[in-house]
Scaffold this motif. Sequence first.
Motif, PDB file in Angstrom:
ATOM      1  N   LEU A 257       0.603  -1.123   0.541  1.00 44.11           N
ATOM      2  CA  LEU A 257       0.071   0.208  -0.116  1.00 44.11           C
ATOM      3  C   LEU A 257       0.827   1.199   0.223  1.00 44.11           C
ATOM      4  N   ASP A 258       2.051   1.407   0.908  1.00 49.54           N
ATOM      5  CA  ASP A 258       2.901   2.283   0.715  1.00 49.54           C
ATOM      6  C   ASP A 258       3.656   2.191  -0.763  1.00 49.54           C
ATOM      7  N   ARG A 259       3.808   1.730  -1.087  1.00 47.85           N
ATOM      8  CA  ARG A 259       4.253   2.049  -2.522  1.00 47.85           C
ATOM      9  C   ARG A 259       3.842   2.639  -4.202  1.00 47.85           C
ATOM     10  N   LEU A 260       1.841   2.173  -3.572  1.00 48.36           N
ATOM     11  CA  LEU A 260       0.611   1.987  -4.624  1.00 48.36           C
ATOM     12  C   LEU A 260      -0.416   3.538  -4.100  1.00 48.36           C
ATOM     13  N   LEU A 261       0.019   4.150  -2.401  1.00 47.60           N
ATOM     14  CA  LEU A 261      -0.639   5.235  -2.676  1.00 47.60           C
ATOM     15  C   LEU A 261      -0.040   5.869  -2.844  1.00 47.60           C
ATOM     16  N   PRO A 262      -0.676   7.552  -3.074  1.00 44.79           N
ATOM     17  CA  PRO A 262      -0.384   8.386  -2.989  1.00 44.79           C
ATOM     18  C   PRO A 262       0.644   9.301  -1.581  1.00 44.79           C
ATOM     19  N   ASP A 263       1.902  10.076  -1.375  1.00 47.15           N
ATOM     20  CA  ASP A 263       2.186  10.093  -0.581  1.00 47.15           C
ATOM     21  C   ASP A 263       1.855  10.838   1.182  1.00 47.15           C
ATOM     22  N   ARG A 264       0.330  11.376   0.881  1.00 47.24           N
ATOM     23  CA  ARG A 264       0.318  12.187   1.779  1.00 47.24           C
ATOM     24  C   ARG A 264      -0.687  10.511   2.384  1.00 47.24           C
ATOM     25  N   ALA A 265      -1.441  10.119   1.084  1.00 46.92           N
ATOM     26  CA  ALA A 265      -2.733   8.881   2.119  1.00 46.92           C
ATOM     27  C   ALA A 265      -1.083   8.195   2.861  1.00 46.92           C
ATOM     28  N   ALA A 266      -0.068   7.532   2.211  1.00 49.63           N
ATOM     29  CA  ALA A 266       0.687   6.803   2.884  1.00 49.63           C
ATOM     30  C   ALA A 266       1.393   7.224   3.939  1.00 49.63           C
ATOM     31  N   ALA A 267       1.613   8.870   4.032  1.00 52.55           N
ATOM     32  CA  ALA A 267       2.158   8.904   5.541  1.00 52.55           C
ATOM     33  C   ALA A 267       0.490   9.318   6.570  1.00 52.55           C
ATOM     34  N   ALA A 268      -0.404   8.959   5.354  1.00 53.73           N
ATOM     35  CA  ALA A 268      -1.621   8.959   6.697  1.00 53.73           C
ATOM     36  C   ALA A 268      -1.590   7.129   7.469  1.00 53.73           C
ATOM     37  N   LEU A 269      -0.977   6.569   6.273  1.00 53.96           N
ATOM     38  CA  LEU A 269      -1.110   4.963   6.324  1.00 53.96           C
ATOM     39  C   LEU A 269      -0.488   4.674   7.896  1.00 53.96           C
ATOM     40  N   TRP A 270       0.744   5.352   7.799  1.00 48.52           N
ATOM     41  CA  TRP A 270       1.539   5.203   8.818  1.00 48.52           C
ATOM     42  C   TRP A 270       2.021   6.321  10.476  1.00 48.52           C
ATOM     43  N   GLY A 271       0.897   7.277   9.864  1.00 45.14           N
ATOM     44  CA  GLY A 271       0.459   7.592  11.332  1.00 45.14           C
ATOM     45  C   GLY A 271      -0.378   6.831  11.581  1.00 45.14           C
ATOM     46  N   LEU A 272      -1.399   6.244  11.214  1.00 47.69           N
ATOM     47  CA  LEU A 272      -2.110   4.671  11.923  1.00 47.69           C
ATOM     48  C   LEU A 272      -1.364   4.415  12.669  1.00 47.69           C
ATOM     49  N   HIS A 273       0.423   4.175  12.408  1.00 44.76           N
ATOM     50  CA  HIS A 273       0.678   2.731  13.475  1.00 44.76           C
ATOM     51  C   HIS A 273       1.171   3.930  14.516  1.00 44.76           C
ATOM     52  N   GLU A 274       1.214   5.142  14.758  1.00 41.57           N
ATOM     53  CA  GLU A 274       2.039   5.373  15.699  1.00 41.57           C
ATOM     54  C   GLU A 274       3.308   4.725  16.140  1.00 41.57           C
ATOM     55  N   ILE A 275       4.353   4.586  15.965  1.00 41.70           N
ATOM     56  CA  ILE A 275       5.572   3.612  16.084  1.00 41.70           C
ATOM     57  C   ILE A 275       6.076   4.885  16.551  1.00 41.70           C
ATOM     58  N   LYS A 276       6.218   4.381  17.870  1.00 38.43           N
ATOM     59  CA  LYS A 276       6.979   5.051  19.035  1.00 38.43           C
ATOM     60  C   LYS A 276       8.129   3.921  19.704  1.00 38.43           C
ATOM     61  N   PHE A 277       9.241   5.023  20.035  1.00 37.67           N
ATOM     62  CA  PHE A 277      10.100   4.538  20.901  1.00 37.67           C
ATOM     63  C   PHE A 277      11.128   5.765  21.012  1.00 37.67           C
ATOM     64  N   ASP A 278      11.799   5.705  22.208  1.00 30.97           N
ATOM     65  CA  ASP A 278      12.394   6.360  23.816  1.00 30.97           C
ATOM     66  C   ASP A 278      13.918   6.843  21.891  1.00 30.97           C
ATOM     67  N   TYR A 279      14.298   8.054  21.927  1.00 27.67           N
ATOM     68  CA  TYR A 279      14.774   8.550  21.288  1.00 27.67           C
ATOM     69  C   TYR A 279      15.711   9.916  21.709  1.00 27.67           C
ATOM     70  N   VAL A 280      16.846  10.350  21.593  1.00 29.15           N
ATOM     71  CA  VAL A 280      17.288  11.654  22.043  1.00 29.15           C
ATOM     72  C   VAL A 280      17.264  12.740  21.097  1.00 29.15           C
ATOM     73  N   ILE A 281      16.503  14.228  20.783  1.00 26.44           N
ATOM     74  CA  ILE A 281      17.264  15.255  20.596  1.00 26.44           C
ATOM     75  C   ILE A 281      18.199  16.204  21.132  1.00 26.44           C
ATOM     76  N   GLY A 282      19.506  15.837  20.188  1.00 29.20           N
ATOM     77  CA  GLY A 282      19.964  16.437  20.719  1.00 29.20           C
ATOM     78  C   GLY A 282      20.290  18.067  19.663  1.00 29.20           C
ATOM     79  N   TYR A 283      19.717  18.258  18.760  1.00 26.73           N
ATOM     80  CA  TYR A 283      19.437  19.129  17.763  1.00 26.73           C
ATOM     81  C   TYR A 283      18.904  20.258  18.479  1.00 26.73           C
ATOM     82  N   LYS A 284      19.484  21.256  18.502  1.00 20.97           N
ATOM     83  CA  LYS A 284      18.802  22.760  18.737  1.00 20.97           C
ATOM     84  C   LYS A 284      18.992  24.020  17.898  1.00 20.97           C
ATOM     85  N   ASP A 285      18.103  24.508  17.617  1.00 17.31           N
ATOM     86  CA  ASP A 285      17.979  25.917  16.561  1.00 17.31           C
ATOM     87  C   ASP A 285      19.300  26.925  17.211  1.00 17.31           C
ATOM     88  N   GLU A 286      19.706  27.403  16.597  1.00 20.36           N
ATOM     89  CA  GLU A 286      20.442  28.458  17.106  1.00 20.36           C
ATOM     90  C   GLU A 286      20.168  30.152  17.628  1.00 20.36           C
TER      91      GLU A 286
END
Length: 288
Positions: A257-286
């Motif tokens: 489905l990810d390959r067949l759907l338009p980009d917006r629809a594919a993004a919405a598809l993966w949004g439904l999954h709510e994939i989560k895990f612990d990560y670190v954000i070290g980047y900060k805007d200057e």
Amino acid sequence: MKAVSKPKALVKLFISAKKKSIRGELVLITGSGHGLGRATAYEFAKHQCNLVLWDINKDGVEETAEECRRLGATAHAFVVDCSKRKDIYKTAEKVKEEIGDVSILMNNAGVVAPIDVVSTDDHDIQKIFEVNIIAHHWTTKAFVPTMMRNNHGHVITVASTGGHIVIPFVVPYCSSKFAAVGFHRALTAELTALGKHGVKTSCVCPMFIKSGFVKNPSSRIMPPMEPEYVAKQVMKGILTNERMIFIPPLLKFILMLDRLLPDRAAAALWGLHEIKFDYVIGYKDEEN
């Protein structure tokens, strides 16, 4: 003859593939000191294979070997750093001289650094690629020539869902796993071009596994799986020479489905999954 062969090939698509026997095969698994590598080693042990187990963790790989022996298999444990080419080649020569010719190679060792790419340490990026994909070339060069001479063997590449879709905060990991999928496909094509049809290949692409690889993984539609379940699915795929092993099987449909759907629809598809895990954000805007 061609007219007859096409219907036969079509019929085979709807018939379950016959399982092969791997009894007595010499199997080498990298990263077998824990998680999927350990669980898959146990599955091979149950099929009366002879095992060569590699891991950077001495205690972990020896524990795996001991359990494999309890299951009735012969198991040899080696401490190997798969980020080091010389270590791989040196240990490979020892395996060939002291134990024999590896006929099933499972490139499973992997590392990850869950942090934004800008903040990821240079050494971590380099090691991710060294272990997750570059090492595959060294193990292949060490063991696959014998498989090719015998026209018999199996090369298993452990990739990931992250080798088919992109996930934020593991950019080097996803990049290395996309490379692993490409490695599998290219190696498969090359073996076919050389007429080495007896050397089979499989690529393992699981969703989250409860192995501590990343902390607190979750997904609404495809929750984290136990290593034992994944290992059983891997073994099913190996025994039927399945080229691409998606775990859970639902993942194959979602990726289509990810390959067949338009980009917006594919993004919405993966949004439904709510994939989560612990990560670190070290980047900060200057600050201006």
